[in-house]
Design an enzyme around this catalytic site. Structure first.
Site, mmCIF file in Angstrom:
data_model
loop_
_atom_site.group_PDB
_atom_site.id
_atom_site.type_symbol
_atom_site.label_atom_id
_atom_site.label_comp_id
_atom_site.label_asym_id
_atom_site.label_seq_id
_atom_site.Cartn_x
_atom_site.Cartn_y
_atom_site.Cartn_z
ATOM 1 N N CYS A 79 -27.283 40.753 -9.647
ATOM 2 C CA CYS A 79 -27.545 41.292 -10.989
ATOM 3 C C CYS A 79 -26.227 41.591 -11.691
ATOM 4 O O CYS A 79 -25.274 42.063 -11.072
ATOM 5 C CB CYS A 79 -28.357 42.588 -10.904
ATOM 6 N N HIS A 80 -26.206 41.336 -12.988
ATOM 7 C CA HIS A 80 -25.030 41.662 -13.789
ATOM 8 C C HIS A 80 -25.021 43.155 -14.110
ATOM 9 O O HIS A 80 -26.078 43.763 -14.274
ATOM 10 C CB HIS A 80 -25.052 40.885 -15.116
ATOM 11 N N ASP A 129 -41.049 60.430 -0.976
ATOM 12 C CA ASP A 129 -40.156 61.350 -0.264
ATOM 13 C C ASP A 129 -40.554 62.803 -0.484
ATOM 14 O O ASP A 129 -40.553 63.603 0.454
ATOM 15 C CB ASP A 129 -38.714 61.136 -0.723
#
Length: 157
Positions: A79-80, A129
């Protein structure tokens, strides 16, 4: 329909797409997902106003999702790194579930689908979580791109 993967070069190796010749455009992506609970666990959470020992489940997940969006290029290798214009993350309780939606906007040479999907995923993992002390029978599901605009192709589910 495309017949070539954009992140694989002529030699069959992983490669980041070269976007240097592209013109920046306004790009928007929306992703969604769900976190599903056993009914008795969701009832407990609802009675506690979705506040756990670690604080507000929803607000913590929103902040985590936004952080995830901002770190997408660090998590997904090809990814950029892009400048984001807006990140919106909504988490709404449903029937024994939280529904998550993430909208990401930029004015760049490449899209923000991965950022929106990462935002949903990190928010969902944060909810897990924060609630796992009550049960591990929590299911993260239906993480998907809903729509994208800008660039070569628009998409709407």
């Amino acid at each position: 329909m495309k017949e070539k993967l954009s992140h694989i070069n002529e030699d069959g190796n992983a490669a980041m797409v070269d976007v240097s010749e592209k013109t920046p455009t306004t790009r928007v992506a929306v992703a969604s997902g769900k976190v599903k609970f056993p009914s008795h666990i969701f009832e407990i959470l609802a009675k506690q106003d979705f506040l756990g020992k670690k604080g507000s489940i929803v607000q913590t997940a929103v902040i985590a999702g936004i952080q995830g969006v901002k770190k997408t290029s660090e998590l997904i290798p090809l990814c950029h790194q892009i400048n984001l214009s807006k990140v919106g993350l909504d988490i709404v309780p449903g029937v024994n579930e939280f529904k998550i939606s993430c909208t990401v906007k930029c004015n760049e040479k490449t899209g923000v689908e991965m950022e929106a999907l990462t935002g949903v995923s990190v928010a969902a993992l944060t909810i897990y979580d924060m609630c796992k002390a009550l049960s591990q029978d929590i299911v993260i599901s239906e993480v998907q791109l809903e729509q994208k605009s800008g660039g070569k192709n628009d998409f709407r589910r």
